[in-house]
Design an enzyme around this catalytic site. Structure first.
Site, short mmCIF file in Angstrom:
data_model
loop_
_atom_site.label_atom_id
_atom_site.label_comp_id
_atom_site.label_asym_id
_atom_site.label_seq_id
_atom_site.Cartn_x
_atom_site.Cartn_y
_atom_site.Cartn_z
N ARG A 118 35.63 35.33 45.19
CA ARG A 118 36.26 34.70 46.36
C ARG A 118 36.12 35.58 47.59
O ARG A 118 36.13 35.08 48.72
CB ARG A 118 37.72 34.38 46.04
N LYS A 140 36.42 44.51 33.01
CA LYS A 140 36.56 43.41 32.05
C LYS A 140 36.69 43.96 30.64
O LYS A 140 35.92 44.84 30.24
CB LYS A 140 35.32 42.50 32.11
N1 BES Z 1 32.99 35.96 37.22
C1 BES Z 1 34.32 35.76 36.82
C2 BES Z 1 34.62 34.35 36.34
C3 BES Z 1 33.89 33.86 35.13
C4 BES Z 1 34.53 33.73 33.92
C5 BES Z 1 32.56 33.44 35.21
C6 BES Z 1 33.86 33.23 32.82
C7 BES Z 1 31.90 32.95 34.10
C8 BES Z 1 32.54 32.84 32.91
C9 BES Z 1 35.26 36.06 38.01
O1 BES Z 1 34.79 36.99 38.92
C10 BES Z 1 36.49 36.62 37.43
O2 BES Z 1 36.43 37.71 36.92
N2 BES Z 1 37.59 35.90 37.54
C11 BES Z 1 38.84 36.34 37.04
C12 BES Z 1 39.82 36.27 38.18
C13 BES Z 1 41.14 36.88 37.89
C14 BES Z 1 41.05 38.39 37.79
C15 BES Z 1 42.08 36.52 39.03
C16 BES Z 1 39.25 35.39 35.92
O3 BES Z 1 39.03 34.19 36.06
O4 BES Z 1 39.73 35.86 34.93
MG MG Z 2 35.29 38.98 38.44
#
Ligand code: BES
Ligand code: MG
Ligand code: ZN
Length: 470
Positions: A324, A251
């Site tokens: 997921r 991230k």
């Molecule tokens: N844990 C995150 C989603 C999230 C975002 C939770 C903001 C809480 C606050 C999830 O695992 C994630 O990283 N999702 C990505 C998916 C993408 C890489 C397809 C996202 O939503 O950016």
């Molecule tokens: Mg994630």
């Protein structure tokens, strides 16, 4: 806290809490008169009168406050005016108050005792939590059941606050599994834990792939509350990523908040406590796949093809789309082995759901209209709102992989919450009563109760209320 129920009082002491609906008249209580200029019950106002060492706190409710409004008003009083509470408080219930109003007010008062300073040298404990503290409920009517229920709701939500707010070096997968075992012993549900070895034997490949880069052992938590008077069997799955670094697709923004990535698990654990504490006549089987998404030489890689419990192979496009993957195994395991009549999963799954709804509501996905309606009704009733997004098959191409059965990300920056839901749907074995709640925007956020983002316990009451109203 001790609760006493009284029908009348001649000698008040300590704090007297007097909620007042918005009125055209001056406010009268005992021999106290408050002019309309100073206070008339307007929402978010209050007025205090000190008389003979007794503090009379008049609280404005507005004209017709809903459940959430009442809860917040009383949470605010105990959180922000904690010095008003010493050893005794009398809560004067307005004659208009219903069971639900009382439940909301009491649970707000208890919730307001929460303090984020878990690791401060000097711990502040709210006086309401003192053993000697007495809360007198003054009413002609019997509100014992509502008061007790309000306390149980708040206690479960406080547990969830803790689980979500504590950092990932404390709330490890093992911590969550220990919590589940202890809560099961205390409230009367069975807990079974699969460690890494057992998960390998069982074939939870997709779950294990996410946790393989972490020093902290994954824990696949299965809880089963099965009362003899059970009317229906409900299955729950909660995303338990104790920290989401993104994995090798690390991230680049907002990583600091990712201790919240087990808020779905927190909601399921809190709901298990609450449902069993309330002794609801439903069988609940709940699964929390708990692990950490870390960066390591052993981490899974983008382009890897992994297996899953269902037998479907998955191409990893992005290691940050990990939620997921663990839910896929949680859902397939639950549905195959327990066959619940209705299945609900809850997860901080996508930034896309935050982009769509902001911090106002969770995203709801289901092909079952009745389920959709009931979940939304529960959410509206208690102030944890949901709004539905589509699961049309036209979105299925987003998860089509050329090398495997499915892929974990479309690779496109559009419709992220929907394609994530379509991915989950693939692992539900065409279950006709399944709902997915993406709560990334509402599980952890900013509000008046702290300066930093913190847990909301979204889902604990929603799931419980939904089950109660089946
Ligand atoms: N844990 C995150 C989603 C999230 C975002 C939770 C903001 C809480 C606050 C999830 O695992 C994630 O990283 N999702 C990505 C998916 C993408 C890489 C397809 C996202 O939503 O950016
Ligand atoms: Mg994630
Ligand atoms: Zn995540």
């Amino acid at each position: 806290m001790n609760v006493k129920y009284i029908k009348s009082n001649t000698s008040f002491k300590g704090l007297v809490i007097i909620p007042v609906y918005e009125t055209e008249n001056e406010t009268l209580f005992e021999d106290i008169k408050i002019s309309k200029k100073l206070f008339f019950g307007k929402k978010d106002t209050n007025y205090i009168v000190e008389k003979n060492d007794v503090n009379y706190l008049f609280i404005g409710l507005g004209k017709s406050p809903d459940y959430k409004t009442i809860k917040t008003i009383f949470r605010r009083i105990s959180a922000k005016q904690s010095s008003y509470f010493e050893t005794n408080a009398t809560f004067v219930l307005p004659i208009e108050f219903t069971d639900l109003n009382v439940e909301a007010a009491i649970s707000g008062l208890v919730l307001g005792t929460y303090n984020l300073g878990h690791y401060k040298k000097e711990k502040i404990s709210h006086t309401i939590n003192n053993e000697i503290f007495v809360l007198e409920i003054l009413s002609e009517n019997d509100f014992k059941t509502s008061v007790e229920k309000g306390i149980k709701i708040a206690n479960a939500q406080l547990e969830t606050f803790n689980l979500v707010d504590l950092p990932s070096n404390k709330i490890t997968p093992k911590y969550l599994s220990n919590w589940a075992v202890e809560a099961g012993n205390k409230y009367g549900f069975k807990t079974e834990i699969f460690d890494r070895k057992k998960c390998e034997d069982v074939g939870l490949h997709s779950f294990l792939a996410v946790g393989q880069g972490s020093e902290r052992e994954p824990q696949f938590i299965i809880m089963d509350y099965n009362p003899s008077n059970s009317k229906k069997h409900i299955g729950l799955v909660g995303k338990g990523i104790t920290f989401d670094t993104g994995g090798l697709n690390i991230k680049v923004a907002g990583m600091v908040h990712m201790k919240c990535d087990m808020a779905g698990a927190g909601a399921v654990l809190g709901a298990m406590q609450l449902i069993s504490d309330l002794k609801l006549p439903y069988r609940i089987t709940a699964i929390v796949p708990a692990c950490e998404n870390s960066v390591d030489a052993k981490s899974f890689l983008p382009s890897d093809v992994i297996n899953s419990y269902s037998g479907s192979t998955i191409e990893i496009i992005d290691t940050d789309a990990e939620g997921r993957l663990i839910l896929a195994d949680g859902l397939s395991y639950l549905i195959k082995n327990y066959k619940p009549e209705t299945v609900i999963d809850i997860a901080t799954l996508t930034g896309s759901s935050v982009g769509t709804f902001g911090y106002e509501c969770g995203a709801l996905f289901t092909n079952n209209e009745e389920l959709s309606k009931k979940l939304q009704q529960s959410g509206d009733a208690i102030g944890e709102r949901l709004w539905q997004l589509p699961l049309w098959d036209s979105y299925k191409s987003d998860i089509n992989s050329e090398i495997a059965d499915v892929k974990n990300y479309s690779g496109k920056p559009v419709a992220g919450a929907i394609s994530a839901a379509k991915f989950l749907e693939h692992f539900t074995d065409k279950h006709t009563s399944w709902a997915h709640l993406d709560v990334a925007g509402v599980a952890f956020g900013d509000d008046e109760f702290a300066k930093t983002k913190h847990a909301t316990a979204f889902g604990v009451h929603l799931i419980t209320n939904f089950i109660e109203n089946l």
